[in-house]
Design a protein around this motif. Structure first.
Motif, PDB file in Angstrom:
ATOM      1  N   GLY A  96     -57.450 116.126 -53.130  1.00 29.62           N
ATOM      2  CA  GLY A  96     -57.030 117.418 -52.607  1.00 29.62           C
ATOM      3  C   GLY A  96     -55.898 117.294 -51.606  1.00 29.62           C
ATOM      4  N   LEU A  97     -55.667 118.370 -50.874  1.00 30.54           N
ATOM      5  CA  LEU A  97     -54.642 118.350 -49.832  1.00 30.54           C
ATOM      6  C   LEU A  97     -55.133 117.478 -48.675  1.00 30.54           C
ATOM      7  N   PRO A  98     -54.227 116.797 -47.980  1.00 29.57           N
ATOM      8  CA  PRO A  98     -54.655 115.953 -46.862  1.00 29.57           C
ATOM      9  C   PRO A  98     -54.974 116.756 -45.598  1.00 29.57           C
ATOM     10  N   THR A  99     -54.601 118.039 -45.580  1.00 29.19           N
ATOM     11  CA  THR A  99     -54.865 118.890 -44.414  1.00 29.19           C
ATOM     12  C   THR A  99     -55.567 120.154 -44.909  1.00 29.19           C
ATOM     13  N   SER A 100     -55.970 121.021 -43.978  1.00 34.15           N
ATOM     14  CA  SER A 100     -56.482 122.321 -44.413  1.00 34.15           C
ATOM     15  C   SER A 100     -55.598 123.431 -43.851  1.00 34.15           C
ATOM     16  N   GLY A 116     -49.747 124.171 -41.296  1.00 35.16           N
ATOM     17  CA  GLY A 116     -50.599 122.997 -41.498  1.00 35.16           C
ATOM     18  C   GLY A 116     -50.510 122.385 -42.877  1.00 35.16           C
ATOM     19  N   LYS A 118     -49.192 119.683 -45.559  1.00 36.21           N
ATOM     20  CA  LYS A 118     -48.662 118.314 -45.531  1.00 36.21           C
ATOM     21  C   LYS A 118     -48.778 117.696 -46.913  1.00 36.21           C
TER      22      LYS A 118
END
Ligand SMILES: [Cu+2]
Lengths: 146, 402
Positions: A96-100, A116, A118
């Motif tokens: 998934g995405l490394p951030t939320s 947010g 990235k």
């Protein structure tokens, strides 16, 4: 050289030519057609038109940055009470995405700031926006290649 | 057969050979671009740290260096940061697990370039270099000291220097010699018995100690190696020669690293890290407490009073994006650990978060096998690597050391 001999050599020549030709085609053909990179599209069920743009320049690998998402009705009227869920990741790496990322402010005219974001690796990323507004819930998926 | 058809045949054959890529392999343009981006010369300048207004203050950095190597900064007077982060050993200690007052549960991390990371420790349980430094000081296995003891010590040994750099020291008269939120029960009770103002004063000195150490750690950089000279020559379009040359084996290893073995998806860019956390299926060490990696510390870093959103941060909240938008609940965080930089890696066995592997050969073997993780899902997929390819990968990793 007998006629059979000539035919054998000729066949070799043809095969070699064919391989050469295939090699040219194979090596110069564009890579397999990539994902659809459009940054504006109609949501899945057709409720909204959605456009996304990075807030300040194209994102670089590893940088935390923001996007602006513009939501309008199909008729083009700005949607100003939308809430979002934001997901995504790298389909080829199954992560998934490394951030939320979150929608943090409404900028007017159907525009929302998403903070947010990235992209920690280069390659193919997907961004999935779930949109809920008075007209109903819908979603849209965008592709990006870094 | 006439001459023309013979010539045609010869042409077709040589064309095929040429396009088929026979002979000495060259790096493709895509590979060359990737390699150029892995050179130390592609590293951006160190960004400022607005959360620490002393980050680039030479006085603070000098005090930080003194404190980093000062064994007086510990309960028993025997442990300094430099005990585990050894200056002549890439700021690590060659042990599977670091040893302070007692043995810890994790491998000591090297510190070159560390100021560039958004999160610290193998599991990222602190969000700034200065808040990181406060953890070992109070860890009973490391420096094992208490917050008031550090404040008293600073006043006694470095009072004047401290005040010149930071601010007037708070009034410490009458405060217990040893009190803090993590000490022995009596020390915790003593901490609770102090007034809020007294605790705030001590906390401020404590945070400043971290900020001085962080200012020092910002000066720790990677040095260019043979790989960088090679990459720079390749980028200039000149043939890498002499101390910029890689052997055929090392080149093959580099090609695997950025190609078939996909090491560079995580070990990317000039520091060979994506600064992120991944489950790579590294097995736990038998006998150590359960270690769940990043998932276990999400709440801890968000609740840390010294984090970016707390009152000890300088500058404004805009700098806190990494903390505010960190991944908080994904299953991918289970047994996820920070991707370490691979610069200098050949010179600092053993490897991984608890020193699980003794050699680079074992590391490569681990990646080839891609064993399942004891908990959560590994992101590594099995790789078909011949013995020669394994040796080539290891040979390439060694070019990041000399
Ligand atoms: Cu990925």
């Amino acid at each position: 050289m007998g006629s059979t001999g000539r035919m054998v050599v000729g066949a070799f020549g043809l095969v070699a030519l064919a391989i050469g030709f295939l090699a040219v085609v194979f090596l110069t053909a564009p890579a397999a057609p990539g994902p659809d990179l459009a940054r504006a599209k109609t949501s899945l069920k057709g409720l909204y038109s959605i456009a996304i743009a990075p807030e300040s320049g194209e994102p670089k690998q590893g940088d935390l940055h923001s996007w602006v998402v513009t939501v309008t009705t199909r008729q083009g009227a700005p949607v100003d009470n939308a809430s979002f869920t934001i997901g995504g990741g790298m389909p080829e790496h199954a992560h998934g995405l490394p951030t939320s990322p979150e929608a943090t402010s409404y900028l007017g005219d159907g525009r929302y700031r998403i903070e947010g974001m990235k992209f920690s690796m280069t390659g193919w990323w997907q961004l999935k926006f779930g949109i809920t507004a008075p007209a109903g819930a819908d979603e849209a998926t965008f592709n990006l290649v870094l | 057969m006439n001459r023309t058809s013979l010539r045609r045949l010869a042409m077709a054959v040589s064309l095929t050979a040429l396009l088929g890529g026979c002979g000495q392999p060259e790096f493709t343009d895509v590979e060359k671009r990737t390699i150029a981006l892995m050179s130390l010369s592609a590293l951006a300048p160190l960004p400022p740290d607005p959360t620490n207004r002393f980050a680039d203050d030479p006085g603070a950095a000098a005090l930080g260096a003194t404190l980093f190597f000062d064994t007086g900064m510990s309960r028993d007077g025997n442990v300094a940061c430099g005990t585990c982060h050894k200056i002549d050993r890439q700021f690590q200690d060659d042990l599977p697990r670091g040893i302070g007052v007692a043995e810890t549960n994790r491998r000591t991390m090297p510190l070159a370039g560390v100021a560039r990371d958004p999160f610290f420790f193998w599991d990222g349980r602190r969000d700034s270099l200065w808040s990181q430094a406060l953890v070992p000081l109070e860890n009973p296995l490391e420096h094992a000291g208490t917050r008031t003891s550090y404040a008293h010590y600073i006043k006694r040994r470095f009072g004047e220097r401290y005040e010149r750099i930071f601010r007037p020291l708070p009034d410490l008269t009458g405060l217990p010699a040893n009190a803090g939120p993590f000490g022995a029960p009596s020390e915790r009770a003593a901490w609770a018995a102090m007034t809020e103002k007294q605790r705030d004063g001590v906390d401020l000195v404590f945070a400043d100690i971290g900020k001085a150490m962080a200012a020092f750690e910002r000066s720790l950089v990677h040095m260019p190696t043979r790989f960088d000279r090679f990459a720079d020559a390749l980028a200039r379009g000149t043939a890498p020669a002499g101390d910029a040359a890689l052997s055929e084996e090392e080149e093959a290893g580099l090609r695997l690293f950025i190609g078939k073995a996909s090491c560079s998806t995580c070990h990317t860019g000039p520091r060979f890290t994506d600064n992120h956390f991944h489950n790579t299926g590294v097995p736990p060490v038998v006998g150590l407490p359960v270690d769940r990696g990043r998932i276990a510390v999400v709440d801890e870093v968000r609740a840390d009073p010294f984090n970016c959103l707390g009152k000890f941060r300088d500058g404004d909240e805009e700098a806190c994006g990494e903390l505010r938008f960190m991944q908080k609940s994904s299953p991918e965080l289970i047994r996820a650990y920070k991707t370490p930089s691979l610069r200098g890696v050949a010179g600092r066995a053993p490897y991984m978060h608890a020193g699980q592997f003794a050699t680079l050969e074992q590391v490569v073997d681990h990646y080839a096998k891609a064993a399942a993780s004891i908990e959560g899902e590994t992101e590594i997929h099995p790789l078909q690597l011949s013995d020669r390819e394994r040796a080539a990968l290891v040979a390439f990793l060694k070019t990041l050391s000399d």
